[in-house]
Design an enzyme around this catalytic site. Structure first.
Site, mmCIF file in Angstrom:
data_model
loop_
_atom_site.group_PDB
_atom_site.id
_atom_site.type_symbol
_atom_site.label_atom_id
_atom_site.label_comp_id
_atom_site.label_asym_id
_atom_site.label_seq_id
_atom_site.Cartn_x
_atom_site.Cartn_y
_atom_site.Cartn_z
ATOM 1 N N ILE A 1 0.839 -1.201 0.000
ATOM 2 C CA ILE A 1 0.000 0.000 0.000
ATOM 3 C C ILE A 1 0.876 1.254 0.000
ATOM 4 C CG2 ILE A 1 -1.640 1.306 1.427
ATOM 5 C CD1 ILE A 1 -2.915 -1.371 2.238
ATOM 6 N N THR B 1 1.236 -7.562 10.971
ATOM 7 C CA THR B 1 0.307 -8.434 11.693
ATOM 8 C C THR B 1 1.124 -9.575 12.317
ATOM 9 O OG1 THR B 1 -0.039 -9.664 9.642
ATOM 10 C CG2 THR B 1 -1.730 -8.058 10.215
ATOM 11 N N ASP C 1 -0.735 -12.638 13.779
ATOM 12 C CA ASP C 1 -2.041 -13.163 14.161
ATOM 13 C C ASP C 1 -1.961 -14.387 15.074
ATOM 14 O OD1 ASP C 1 -2.893 -11.221 12.435
ATOM 15 O OD2 ASP C 1 -3.699 -12.581 10.916
ATOM 16 N N GLN D 1 -11.566 -8.721 14.657
ATOM 17 C CA GLN D 1 -11.331 -9.871 13.784
ATOM 18 C C GLN D 1 -10.806 -11.040 14.598
ATOM 19 O OE1 GLN D 1 -12.135 -10.490 10.669
ATOM 20 N NE2 GLN D 1 -11.158 -12.501 10.719
ATOM 21 N N TYR E 1 -3.871 -6.669 16.682
ATOM 22 C CA TYR E 1 -3.956 -5.776 15.510
ATOM 23 C C TYR E 1 -5.192 -4.872 15.601
ATOM 24 C CZ TYR E 1 -3.843 -4.730 10.421
ATOM 25 O OH TYR E 1 -3.801 -4.126 9.177
ATOM 26 N N GLY F 1 -10.093 -1.976 3.722
ATOM 27 C CA GLY F 1 -10.521 -3.369 3.815
ATOM 28 C C GLY F 1 -9.381 -4.222 3.291
ATOM 29 N N TYR F 2 -9.697 -5.417 2.832
ATOM 30 C CA TYR F 2 -8.653 -6.364 2.412
ATOM 31 C C TYR F 2 -8.115 -6.008 1.028
ATOM 32 C CZ TYR F 2 -9.728 -9.198 6.457
ATOM 33 O OH TYR F 2 -9.891 -9.642 7.745
HETATM 34 P P1 NDP Z 1 3.432 -4.466 3.702
HETATM 35 O O1 NDP Z 1 3.864 -5.591 4.593
HETATM 36 O O2 NDP Z 1 3.444 -4.649 2.231
HETATM 37 O O3 NDP Z 1 4.321 -3.166 4.035
HETATM 38 C C1 NDP Z 1 4.579 -2.779 5.356
HETATM 39 C C2 NDP Z 1 5.637 -1.699 5.325
HETATM 40 O O4 NDP Z 1 5.880 -1.283 6.705
HETATM 41 C C3 NDP Z 1 6.970 -2.170 4.779
HETATM 42 O O5 NDP Z 1 7.571 -1.122 4.039
HETATM 43 C C4 NDP Z 1 7.783 -2.442 6.037
HETATM 44 O O6 NDP Z 1 9.173 -2.306 5.858
HETATM 45 C C5 NDP Z 1 7.270 -1.317 6.921
HETATM 46 N N1 NDP Z 1 7.568 -1.580 8.321
HETATM 47 C C6 NDP Z 1 7.155 -2.634 9.061
HETATM 48 N N2 NDP Z 1 7.669 -2.523 10.312
HETATM 49 C C7 NDP Z 1 8.399 -1.394 10.340
HETATM 50 C C8 NDP Z 1 9.184 -0.751 11.332
HETATM 51 N N3 NDP Z 1 9.313 -1.249 12.563
HETATM 52 N N4 NDP Z 1 9.811 0.410 11.028
HETATM 53 C C9 NDP Z 1 9.693 0.924 9.791
HETATM 54 N N5 NDP Z 1 8.977 0.377 8.790
HETATM 55 C C10 NDP Z 1 8.343 -0.778 9.078
HETATM 56 O O7 NDP Z 1 1.982 -4.052 4.239
HETATM 57 P P2 NDP Z 1 0.757 -3.358 3.479
HETATM 58 O O8 NDP Z 1 1.254 -2.429 2.435
HETATM 59 O O9 NDP Z 1 -0.219 -4.387 3.145
HETATM 60 O O10 NDP Z 1 0.132 -2.504 4.694
HETATM 61 C C11 NDP Z 1 0.356 -1.116 4.869
HETATM 62 C C12 NDP Z 1 -0.557 -0.619 5.987
HETATM 63 O O11 NDP Z 1 -1.918 -0.859 5.637
HETATM 64 C C13 NDP Z 1 -0.331 -1.321 7.323
HETATM 65 O O12 NDP Z 1 -0.459 -0.405 8.378
HETATM 66 C C14 NDP Z 1 -1.461 -2.329 7.370
HETATM 67 O O13 NDP Z 1 -1.798 -2.686 8.685
HETATM 68 C C15 NDP Z 1 -2.559 -1.550 6.687
HETATM 69 N N6 NDP Z 1 -3.618 -2.379 6.122
HETATM 70 C C16 NDP Z 1 -3.355 -3.312 5.164
HETATM 71 C C17 NDP Z 1 -4.368 -4.057 4.616
HETATM 72 C C18 NDP Z 1 -4.139 -5.034 3.540
HETATM 73 O O14 NDP Z 1 -5.131 -5.658 3.131
HETATM 74 N N7 NDP Z 1 -2.942 -5.191 3.027
HETATM 75 C C19 NDP Z 1 -5.749 -3.910 5.096
HETATM 76 C C20 NDP Z 1 -5.933 -2.901 6.103
HETATM 77 C C21 NDP Z 1 -4.885 -2.180 6.586
HETATM 78 P P3 NDP Z 1 10.162 -3.602 5.840
HETATM 79 O O15 NDP Z 1 10.246 -3.976 4.394
HETATM 80 O O16 NDP Z 1 11.413 -3.066 6.416
HETATM 81 O O17 NDP Z 1 9.520 -4.676 6.683
#
Ligand code: NDP
Length: 246
Positions: free
Chosen positions: A15, A91, A93, A146, A152, A183-184
């Site tokens: 995202i 996550t 879970d 959930q 989460y 959402g998802y």
């Molecule tokens: P991804 O796993 O694709 O990306 C997560 C990003 O967060 C990565 O760039 C990761 O970097 C970074 N990150 C994780 N931990 C840390 C940390 N401690 N410090 C700095 N950066 C960190 O997740 P998504 O793109 O799917 O999700 C993005 C957001 O959207 C999240 O907050 C998620 O909870 C939320 N979301 C996602 C949904 C989905 O369906 N995908 C649904 C609803 C909400 P690194 O590569 O270093 O791990």
């Protein structure tokens, strides 16, 4: 639109990448953080090939000192942060009766403590300059709960409590603070869920499919223009009709 400086945490993820690209397409200077430099440098090169010039800086959002250094590095590279998208999240879970303290703390710290750690570094500057946009990326599961996600859902619901308090404190300073609850979405996070579970989830989505990262980026961008100045403390659901509240 005025060119602003934007920091998207977790911008290298599914995202996050879409948010980075959309904000850059709007003409903003955009930065994100990394923990793994080699991975982030490869991602930055991919962005460059697609026509997006993105600044990358080291930073772990679970750590206050690291978040401070991250924001200072962005300021040095592309200027003070006007737009912050708290997007980094994970996550871990498990049903609550089997959840261990590490699963709990890692999720609270990455999704919720991060909002304090990073936003605290940018808020004074936004208040001084009398303009700011802060968006938390929460989740549908922070709204509806959930099974297997007590950690989460607690963190994601907490993000909106953070949003509505900050929105009140900073409204007089030209700063809006809002939440987007996706959402998802078909990113790695969701594709890691077993296929049969994903099929059950999709069956519950009235639109009949998973969302696309750019559909979340569009919701984030909605809050950016000066015309959106009246919208603060809002939670924008972007979930294909999967959960409808008001
Ligand atoms: P991804 O796993 O694709 O990306 C997560 C990003 O967060 C990565 O760039 C990761 O970097 C970074 N990150 C994780 N931990 C840390 C940390 N401690 N410090 C700095 N950066 C960190 O997740 P998504 O793109 O799917 O999700 C993005 C957001 O959207 C999240 O907050 C998620 O909870 C939320 N979301 C996602 C949904 C989905 O369906 N995908 C649904 C609803 C909400 P690194 O590569 O270093 O791990």
């Amino acid at each position: 639109m005025t060119t602003r400086t934007a920091l998207v945490t977790g911008g290298t993820g599914g995202i996050g990448t879409a948010i980075v690209q959309r904000l850059a397409s709007l003409g903003h200077r955009v930065a994100t953080n990394f923990r793994d430099e080699a991975k982030a440098t490869a991602w930055q090169a991919q962005m460059k090939d697609q026509g997006f010039d993105v600044t990358i800086v080291p930073g772990d959002v679970t750590d206050y000192a690291s978040a401070d250094a991250m924001v200072r590095a962005v300021e040095t590279a592309i200027g003070p942060v006007d737009i912050l998208v708290n997007n980094a999240g994970i996550t871990r879970d498990g049903t609550f009766h089997k959840m261990n303290p590490k699963q709990w703390h890692d999720v609270i710290s990455t999704n919720l403590d991060s909002c304090f750690n990073v936003t605290r570094q940018v808020i004074d500057g936004m208040r001084e300059r009398k303009w700011g946009r802060i968006v938390q990326i929460s989740s549908i599961n922070g709204q509806k709960g959930q099974y297997g996600q007590a950690n989460y859902a607690a963190a994601k619901a907490g993000m909106h409590g953070f949003t509505i308090s900050l929105a009140q404190e900073n409204a007089k300073f030209g700063i809006t603070v809002n939440t987007v609850s996706p959402g998802y979405i078909g990113t790695d996070m969701v594709m890691a869920v077993p296929e049969e579970v994903r099929a059950k989830i999709t069956a519950q989505i009235p639109i009949g499919r998973l969302g696309k990262p750019d559909e979340i980026a569009y919701a984030v961008a909605f809050f950016m223009p000066d015309e959106a100045a009246w919208i603060t403390g809002a939670n924008l659901s972007a979930n294909g009709g999967h959960y409808m509240g008001w």
